[in-house]
Design a protein around this motif. Structure first.
Motif, mmCIF file in Angstrom:
data_model
loop_
_atom_site.group_PDB
_atom_site.id
_atom_site.type_symbol
_atom_site.label_atom_id
_atom_site.label_comp_id
_atom_site.label_asym_id
_atom_site.label_seq_id
_atom_site.Cartn_x
_atom_site.Cartn_y
_atom_site.Cartn_z
ATOM 1 N N THR A 81 0.798 -1.228 0.000
ATOM 2 C CA THR A 81 0.000 0.000 0.000
ATOM 3 C C THR A 81 0.836 1.286 0.000
ATOM 4 O OG1 THR A 81 -0.144 -0.032 2.425
ATOM 5 C CG2 THR A 81 -1.930 -1.107 1.194
ATOM 6 N N TYR A 109 0.327 6.579 -0.471
ATOM 7 C CA TYR A 109 -0.452 5.481 0.110
ATOM 8 C C TYR A 109 -1.713 5.278 -0.718
ATOM 9 C CZ TYR A 109 -3.740 3.045 3.152
ATOM 10 O OH TYR A 109 -4.662 2.157 3.649
ATOM 11 N N ALA A 111 -5.142 2.774 -0.530
ATOM 12 C CA ALA A 111 -5.862 1.800 0.284
ATOM 13 C C ALA A 111 -6.187 0.547 -0.534
ATOM 14 C CB ALA A 111 -7.138 2.415 0.837
ATOM 15 N N PRO A 112 -6.247 -0.624 0.094
ATOM 16 C CA PRO A 112 -6.648 -1.845 -0.618
ATOM 17 C C PRO A 112 -8.020 -1.675 -1.267
ATOM 18 C CG PRO A 112 -5.757 -2.371 1.558
ATOM 19 C CD PRO A 112 -5.916 -0.878 1.519
ATOM 20 N N GLY A 122 -6.557 7.338 -1.683
ATOM 21 C CA GLY A 122 -5.234 7.349 -1.078
ATOM 22 C C GLY A 122 -4.759 8.773 -0.889
#
Length: 253
Positions: A81, A109, A111-112, A122
């Motif tokens: 991530t 970053y 996110a899943p 993100g």
């Protein structure tokens, strides 16, 4: 052969002759792309101001007209991530002079999520130290929000960007909002629109006819090991460059 082609294109870009602020070193709407853990990548950002202001934006700055920017970006997948990145900023002006403007680092970053359909989000934090050619302030930072949605062949994305100076007396915190709408023509090709909009100080946002606002017709194509984002932009306000050409070539290894 593909790797040699990539190096050749980047080399040609460096040697291209050159005929308010010019276009940013990175003209890109962030999506959910992320390097795999342990994987390196590089993007070569290029843009050229075809038509713009010929006056200096501030003492020591560079006139936007016929300014060419080449910015290599190197990045590394830290986790599933999180990605780390670094930029090297260079500019070639209309008189043929080449300038190194500084460097920036970032952490991104994402996110899943489902990479084919639905919502993704993100953030990206960037900090840079540049010289007077790039900015009146030496140290600057940007926090970029990343949000988007995929539905069938369509991709929608928005990046609200908060920019501020880390240098003493660096001025107000400002807001930009960038966006992208793309349609998948084939499995490897998308066409669409990208928009880049400076809105002014965060505490006192300014009118839509003020600051730089530019609309791009954009193409994204996947060559397998390499990917391309290219576009031509038209300035919509008097503070924007009139016409800008940009392309980004990227690969992983």
């Amino acid at each position: 052969m593909k790797r040699q082609l990539f190096v050749l294109i980047a080399g040609v870009a460096v040697t291209l002759p050159c005929v308010c602020f010019a276009a940013n070193e990175e003209i890109q709407v962030y999506l959910d792309d992320l390097s795999q853990p342990g994987q390196f990548g590089v993007d070569v950002h290029n843009n050229f101001v075809i038509s713009g202001d010929s006056t200096l934006p501030y003492p020591g700055g560079l006139a936007p007209l016929h300014q060419y920017r080449l910015t290599p970006e190197f990045y590394y997948g830290l986790t599933k991530t999180v990605e780390l990145g670094a930029y090297l900023l260079t500019t070639k002006t209309s008189d043929g002079q080449t300038h190194f403007e500084g460097e920036k680092v970032r952490i991104k970053y994402i996110a899943p999520h489902d990479s084919d359909n639905g919502l993704f989000w993100g953030a990206n934090l960037e900090v840079g130290r540049t010289n007077l050619y790039a900015s009146p302030q030496a140290w600057n930072a940007e926090l970029k929000g990343i949000a988007g949605y995929r539905s069938g062949r369509w991709t929608f994305a928005i990046n609200p960007n908060v920019d501020w100076s880390l240098s003493k007396g660096g001025g107000p915190v400002t807001l930009d909002v960038d966006g992208k709408v793309a349609y998948k023509v084939t499995e490897k090709t998308q066409i669409g629109l990208e928009t880049y909009n400076e809105l002014g100080p965060l505490r006192h946002l300014q009118g839509l006819n003020q600051n730089s606002k530019t609309l791009y017709l954009a193409l994204d194509h996947d060559f397998g090991q390499y990917d391309l984002n290219a576009g031509i932009g038209r300035g919509l306000t008097s503070d924007a460059d009139n016409w800008v050409l940009k392309f980004i070539i990227g690969t992983h290894f």
